[in-house]
Design a protein around this motif. Structure first.
Motif, short mmCIF file in Angstrom:
data_model
loop_
_atom_site.label_atom_id
_atom_site.label_comp_id
_atom_site.label_asym_id
_atom_site.label_seq_id
_atom_site.Cartn_x
_atom_site.Cartn_y
_atom_site.Cartn_z
N ASP A 461 -96.06 26.84 -23.19
CA ASP A 461 -96.99 25.74 -23.79
C ASP A 461 -97.13 26.45 -25.32
N ILE A 462 -96.13 26.37 -26.13
CA ILE A 462 -96.42 27.28 -27.26
C ILE A 462 -97.71 26.89 -28.10
N SER A 463 -98.11 25.59 -27.90
CA SER A 463 -99.47 25.29 -28.44
C SER A 463 -100.52 26.05 -28.18
N SER A 464 -100.51 26.75 -26.95
CA SER A 464 -101.61 27.67 -26.52
C SER A 464 -101.64 28.90 -27.47
N GLY A 465 -100.48 29.24 -28.30
CA GLY A 465 -100.57 30.44 -28.76
C GLY A 465 -100.46 31.78 -28.19
N TYR A 466 -100.98 32.73 -28.88
CA TYR A 466 -100.69 34.03 -27.96
C TYR A 466 -102.10 34.84 -27.98
N THR A 467 -102.26 35.81 -27.19
CA THR A 467 -103.66 36.51 -27.35
C THR A 467 -103.08 38.13 -27.12
N LEU A 468 -103.93 39.00 -27.74
CA LEU A 468 -103.70 40.28 -27.65
C LEU A 468 -104.00 40.60 -26.14
N ASP A 469 -104.73 40.04 -25.38
CA ASP A 469 -104.95 40.38 -24.03
C ASP A 469 -103.61 40.36 -23.31
N ASP A 470 -103.12 39.18 -23.46
CA ASP A 470 -101.58 38.92 -22.51
C ASP A 470 -100.55 39.94 -23.13
N ASN A 471 -100.41 40.30 -24.28
CA ASN A 471 -99.40 40.93 -24.82
C ASN A 471 -99.70 42.48 -24.37
N ALA A 472 -101.01 42.78 -24.43
CA ALA A 472 -101.45 44.26 -23.88
C ALA A 472 -100.88 44.38 -22.32
N ARG A 473 -101.39 43.40 -21.58
CA ARG A 473 -100.85 43.19 -20.33
C ARG A 473 -99.12 43.21 -20.32
N ALA A 474 -98.64 42.73 -20.90
CA ALA A 474 -97.11 42.34 -21.04
C ALA A 474 -96.52 44.00 -21.41
N LEU A 475 -97.15 44.78 -22.04
CA LEU A 475 -96.60 46.06 -22.77
C LEU A 475 -97.02 46.81 -21.57
N ILE A 476 -97.83 46.79 -20.70
CA ILE A 476 -98.27 47.65 -19.45
C ILE A 476 -97.09 47.40 -18.43
N ALA A 477 -96.85 46.15 -18.27
CA ALA A 477 -95.90 45.85 -17.18
C ALA A 477 -94.51 46.10 -17.56
N MET A 478 -93.98 45.97 -18.92
CA MET A 478 -92.79 46.59 -19.06
C MET A 478 -92.62 47.98 -19.18
N CYS A 479 -93.64 48.64 -19.49
CA CYS A 479 -93.59 50.19 -19.52
C CYS A 479 -93.67 50.76 -17.87
N LEU A 480 -94.26 50.19 -17.01
CA LEU A 480 -93.94 50.35 -15.61
C LEU A 480 -92.44 49.96 -15.07
N TYR A 481 -91.80 48.88 -15.71
CA TYR A 481 -90.73 48.58 -15.40
C TYR A 481 -89.80 49.40 -15.93
N PHE A 482 -89.91 50.00 -17.04
CA PHE A 482 -89.03 50.82 -17.74
C PHE A 482 -88.98 52.15 -17.09
N GLU A 483 -90.10 52.46 -16.78
CA GLU A 483 -90.42 53.80 -16.03
C GLU A 483 -89.57 53.94 -14.69
N LEU A 484 -89.68 52.69 -13.99
CA LEU A 484 -88.83 52.80 -12.69
C LEU A 484 -87.47 52.49 -12.76
N THR A 485 -87.12 51.73 -13.86
CA THR A 485 -85.50 51.51 -14.13
C THR A 485 -84.87 52.13 -15.22
N ARG A 486 -85.52 52.83 -16.16
CA ARG A 486 -85.11 53.33 -17.25
C ARG A 486 -83.87 52.47 -17.88
N LYS A 487 -83.95 51.20 -17.86
CA LYS A 487 -83.00 50.12 -18.60
C LYS A 487 -83.56 49.84 -20.05
#
Length: 806
Positions: A461-487
Motif C-alpha cells: 500500500d504505497i499510500s501508507s508511505g515509509y518509516t524510519l522504523d521499518d527501514n531500520a528493521r529492514a537494514l538489520i534483517a538484510m545485514c543478518l541475511y548477508f552475514e549468513l549467505t555472503r550474497k
C-alpha cells in the motif's frame, strides 16, 4: 472467444498434480498389499509413520485430491517427526502408477483383501496410527468387510467422515456407531456435522475433532493481469468447477444466464472440470452433452466456456483469482462439505451458493449470498446485483478471505498433527520444520526508496508511505541475511535501506520517522515521540558497521558518519526502549572499533535502566517499569550488553532476573503469548490474551539467542524454539502467522482470527526470527558454531562467547 486446448492423457495428469513428477518413476503395482518403491528406511528413522487409507491420485476423485493436499502439507510442516504413507483405495483392477508414499493398495470390491490388509498393517511395526478418509461409496459393496477391517486393526484408528447424513435411519445409525466405536477419534469438517453426529447418532463430542477442509494460500495476483493472461479481458467472469455430474446442477446457472446476459452483456460463465469417472462408467458424457444442448438452445455460445480438464492446482487457483463471482449450485442438501467451495473462498471469490451446511457456516451477509436449490430466477437476481456493485464485491472478498484463512492447508496440517500426537499413545512427538528463508514479500514491499509501511493483504500500500522504523528493521534483517549467505547482490539492498536512514537524519543528528510516498516528511513527526525511532536507527547502524570487512569500506564509512551524528543527542533520550536499542547498536558498533566514548555512553544509558529497575522491582515484580508493554525483552538484553561491556555483575544479575520474570509472564502451555498491544499489562493485573504482534515474538527470540550464546543455558534455546513455533501455528489460536506462499507474515493474532494484512513490520519481524534460528541449523546434530571465549578486558572487547557463522 479464446478457448483452452488442454492436453489429455495419464502422464500429463500425473505430472500436473501437486507433489507428483515423472522423476519419481515408481514401479507399477504387482498385486494387492504389495509395497512399491518405499522411501529409504534411513529417511524415516525416528519418525512416527501415519498410514492414510484413502483414494489417491492419479485416481480422479475429490477425496484423492484432498488427501494429496493434506499429506503434502503435513510433510512440509512435520517431515522431521512424521512420515505419511498411503494405502490407496481402488474400486476395481487398475493400472495406476503411484508416487512413492503409496505403500499398500486395497481393491475395495474384494472382501478377502480387507482381512489381508488388516493383518499386514498390524505386523507393520513402523505404522503408529491409521487415518481413514471415509466416504460411504468407497465401501458400499463390502460394508461388512470394511467393518471387520476396522475391528481387526490393533493400531489407533482415526476416521474422517466426508459425508454425514442429517436424517439417518436406524440402519445407518448402527452402521456409523459400529465404525466409530473402534476408533480413537473422529474427524468432521463442519460444526454442523459434529452436531448431527452428537444429537442424531449419539456420538460423544469429546471423541470428535472439527478440522475444516483445507484451502490453498494464494499470492492474490491482479485480476486484470490474470484475465489478460487467459484471454478474458473485459469480461465479467462467473465460475464453477469440480468433477462434473448431475448433482452439480450446472443447468441452474445456464437457465439463469439469459437474464444475466441481458443486464450485463460481457458476462462469461466458466465450467471447469472433467466428468466424474464413476459417472463416465455409468452413463458416459450424457450430462455434459445435455448442458451443451441447453447452451445452444439458449444461444449462449459466447457466454459459456467448458474447460473439460482436471486442471493443475496452480492453474485452477489462477482461474479462481480472476473470477468475479463463484457459483456453487449443488442440488444435494445432504452434501456436508465442498472442497470446490472453500477453494473459491481462499481465492477471495465473492460466492453465491445453495444452502448446504458448509455454505451456511461460512457465508453470511458479510461473506456471501445463499439462494434456494434450483431457483434460477433467484440466482440471476443475485448475480446481476452483485456484478453491478463493485464495492460490495470488494467487501465480500475481504471478509471471505479473512474468514477462510483459518482453513489454510498449513492450519489443517497443524490440527491433524496435534490430533496424531494426542492419541498416539506416547509414540508421536511433533517437531516443526523450519520454512525455507523467503525474501519475496520483502522484495515486493521494497521500492527504490525503501520498504513500504503497510500492505492490503499482501499487496503493498504505497499510500501508507515509509518509516524510519521499518527501514531500520529492514537494514538489520538484510545485514543478518548477508552475514549468513555472503550474497553480493544483497549489498545493494543494504545500501538502499541505509540511504533511507541517512535521508531521515537531520543536521543535529536526530531523525524523522514518517515519510510519505513522495518522500516528504509528514506532520505525524510533530505529533509522536520519536525517541524509539532514534534508538532503532542506532541499533541498525551498529549492526551494519559490525559487518566491517564484509561490506564495502566506503559504505561502512558513510554509516560511521551517520552513526556518530546520531549519538550527539542520545543522552537527551529517556525512553527506556530507545536507550535499550541504542545500547544494542553501540555494543555491535564496538565490535569493530575501540572508542572510549562508547563505553561511557553504555555506562550512562545502562545505569539509567538499572536505576529504573532498582526503583520499581519487588520480589514479585522484577521489572524496570510498573507495566509490560512492547519490545519488553530488549530491556533485559540491554542489561546483558552492559555487563559484557563493563563487567559489572549487577548488570548481569538484573539481566537474568528481568528476563526470567518476563518469560514467566509470556510463556505457558500454549507456547508464547506476548503482551497484548491493546492493553498493556500493569502490575497486579491479568494481561489480555489477544493483540499479539510478531515483533514482540521476534525480539524475544533475539534476546533469548543472545542469552543462550553468552550463558549457554539450554532453557534459553528451548524457549527460543517455542517462540519461533508461534509463527508456524503453535500459539493460542493454533493458526499460522507466517504465510509460506507469499513469504510475508500476518500482522498479528486478534481475539479469534489472524490479521491477514502482511505489513513491513510483521514480515521483517518474522524474517529476523527465521534468520536467528538459521544460525542454529545444525545444533540438533552437532554444535557447529565456533565458540571463542575472551577474557573480561576492554582491549579484548567483551566477555562473551563469540559466535561465528558459516
Amino acid at each position: 472467444m479464446k478457448k483452452k486446448n488442454i492436453a489429455q492423457g495419464k502422464k500429463d495428469f500425473i505430472d500436473s498434480q501437486p507433489g507428483f513428477s515423472s522423476l519419481h518413476n515408481p514401479k507399477k503395482m504387482m498385486g494387492s498389499n504389495s509395497q512399491i518403491n518405499p522411501p529409504e528406511e534411513e529417511a524415516r528413522i525416528g519418525k512416527a509413520e501415519i498410514l492414510f487409507v484413502t483414494s489417491y491420485p492419479p485416481r480422479i476423485c475429490g477425496i484423492a485430491t484432498y488427501s494429496s493436499d493434506l499429506i503434502r502439507s503435513i510433510g512440509e510442516k512435520f517431515s522431521d517427526s512424521l512420515a505419511i504413507m498411503v494405502c490407496a483405495l481402488e474400486s476395481a483392477e487398475s493400472d495406476f502408477i503411484y508416487p512413492p508414499e503409496v505403500k499398500y493398495t486395497l481393491n475395495t470390491s474384494l472382501p478377502e483383501q480387507y482381512t489381508k490388509l488388516a493383518s499386514t498393517i498390524n505386523e507393520d511395526q513402523a505404522v503408529k496410527l491409521v487415518l481413514i478418509q471415509h466416504e460411504f461409496g468407497f465401501f458400499s459393496k463390502q460394508e461388512q468387510a470394511f467393518q471387520n477391517f476396522l475391528s481387526d486393526l490393533n493400531k489407533p484408528v482415526v476416521i474422517a467422515f466426508h459425508t454425514v447424513l442429517p436424517d439417518p435411519d436406524e440402519s445407518m445409525i448402527k452402521k456409523v456407531l459400529a465404525m466409530t466405536e473402534v476408533c480413537k477419534s473422529i474427524i468432521v469438517m463442519t460444526n454442523t456435522s459434529a452436531e448431527i453426529l452428537n444429537t442424531k447418532y449419539g456420538i460423544s463430542q469429546q471423541k470428535m475433532s472439527v478440522i475444516s477442509h483445507g484451502t490453498h494460500l494464494v499470492p492474490h495476483l491482479s485480476e486484470e493481469f490474470l484475465k489478460a493472461k487467459y484471454g478474458f479481458t473485459g469480461r465479467k467472469v462467473l465460475t464453477t468447477f469440480g468433477l462434473l455430474s448431475s448433482g452439480k446442477s450446472i443447468e441452474t446457472t445456464i437457465e439463469a444466464l439469459p437474464a444475466i446476459v441481458a443486464a450485463i452483456p460481457e458476462v462469461l460463465f466458466l465450467v471447469i472440470g472433467k466428468t466424474h469417472p464413476e459417472v463416465i462408467k455409468e452413463e458416459g458424457e450424457r450430462y455434459r452433452e445435455s448442458l451443451l444442448r441447453k447452451v445452444d438452445q439458449l444461444s449462449l455460445q459466447d457466454h459459456v466456456l467448458f474447460i473439460n480438464s482436471f486442471l493443475p492446482t496452480s492453474e485452477l487457483l489462477e482461474y479462481l483469482q480472476l473470477t468475479d463471482i463463484y457459483l456453487f449450485t449443488t442440488n444435494d442438501p445432504n452434501q456436508a462439505v465442498s472442497g470446490t467451495f472453500v477453494y473459491a473462498a481462499s481465492c477471495a471469490c465473492p460466492i453465491i451458493s445453495t444452502p448446504i451446511p458448509h455454505a451456511k457456516e461460512i457465508l453470511s451477509d458479510d461473506t456471501g449470498i445463499l439462494f434456494d436449490f434450483g431457483n434460477s430466477g433467484q440466482l440471476a437476481g443475485h448475480v446481476i446485483r452483485l456484478l453491478s456493485d463493485e464495492e460490495q464485491r470488494t467487501h465480500l472478498k475481504v471478509n471471505t478471505l479473512q474468514k477462510i484463512v483459518t482453513t489454510a492447508w498449513e492450519n489443517s496440517a497443524n490440527a491433524h498433527a496435534k490430533l496424531f500426537e494426542k492419541i498416539g499413545e506416547g509414540e508421536i512427538t511433533l517437531k516443526y520444520d523450519w520454512p525455507a528463508i523467503n525474501l519475496d514479500h520483502v522484495k515486493n514491499m521494497t521500492t527504490e526508496t525503501g520498504i513500504i509501511q503497510f500492505s492490503k493483504i499482501n499487496q503493498p500500500d504505497i499510500s501508507s508511505g515509509y518509516t524510519l522504523d521499518d527501514n531500520a528493521r529492514a537494514l538489520i534483517a538484510m545485514c543478518l541475511y548477508f552475514e549468513l549467505t555472503r550474497k553480493e547482490e544483497v549489498v545493494a539492498t543494504i545500501s538502499r535501506y541505509f540511504n533511507f536512514i541517512k535521508f531521515c537524519q537531520g543536521s543535529d543528528g536526530r531523525f524523522q520517522n514518517y515519510v510519505d510516498k513522495d518522500m516528504n516528511f509528514t506532520a505525524q513527526n510533530d505529533q509522536v515521540n520519536l525517541d524509539d525511532s532514534i534508538g532503532r536507527a542506532i541499533w541498525a547502524l551498529g549492526t551494519m558497521i559490525s559487518l566491517s570487512g564484509l561490506l564495502p569500506s566506503p559504505l561502512i564509512q558513510e554509516a560511521e558518519d551517520v552513526f556518530k551524528k546520531s549519538l550527539q543527542t542520545i543522552e537527551e533520550v529517556h525512553s527506556s526502549r530507545a536507550m535499550a536499542f541504542a545500547i544494542k547498536g553501540i555494543y555491535f558498533h564496538d565490535h569493530q572499533t575501540d572508542h572510549p566514548e562508547n563505553l561511557e555512553l553504555i555506562k550512562i544509558l545502562g545505569s539509567r535502566l538499572a536505576q529504573m529497575y532498582r526503583h520499581v522491582s519487588t520480589p514479585d515484580w522484577q521489572w524496570f517499569e510498573g507495566y509490560l508493554t512492547y519490545a519488553n525483552s530488549i530491556l533485559s538484553e540491554a542489561m546483558l550488553y552492559t555487563w559484557l561491556i563493563t563487567s559489572e555483575m549487577y548488570y548481569k544479575k538484573t539481566a537474568i532476573e528481568s528476563l526470567d520474570f518476563l518469560v514467566s509472564k509470556t510463556f505457558n502451555e500454549n507456547g508464547i503469548e506476548v503482551i497484548s498491544n491493546r492493553n498493556w499489562m500493569r502490575k497486579g493485573e491479568v494481561p489480555e490474551q489477544y493483540g499479539e504482534q510478531p515483533i514482540d515474538v521476534a525480539y524475544t527470540m533475539m534476546t533469548l539467542s543472545k542469552f543462550y550464546d553468552t550463558l549457554h543455558n539450554e532453557d534459553y534455546f528451548t524457549k527460543m524454539e517455542i517462540a519461533f513455533n508461534w509463527f508456524l501455528g503453535k500459539n493460542r489460536l493454533q493458526q499460522i502467522v507466517y504465510n509460506p506462499c507469499t513469504g510475508g507474515c500476518y500482522d498479528g493474532l486478534e481475539e479469534r482470527h489472524v490479521n491477514i494484512n502482511q505489513g513491513a513490520e510483521s514480515t521483517l519481524s518474522y524474517l529476523m526470527a527465521r534468520l536467528t534460528m538459521e544460525q542454529y541449523n545444525n545444533k540438533t546434530n552437532t554444535i557447529q558454531r565456533k565458540i571463542s571465549t575472551v577474557v573480561t578486558t576492554r582491549k579484548s572487547r567483551h566477555a562473551v562467547a563469540y559466535v561465528f557463522r558459516k
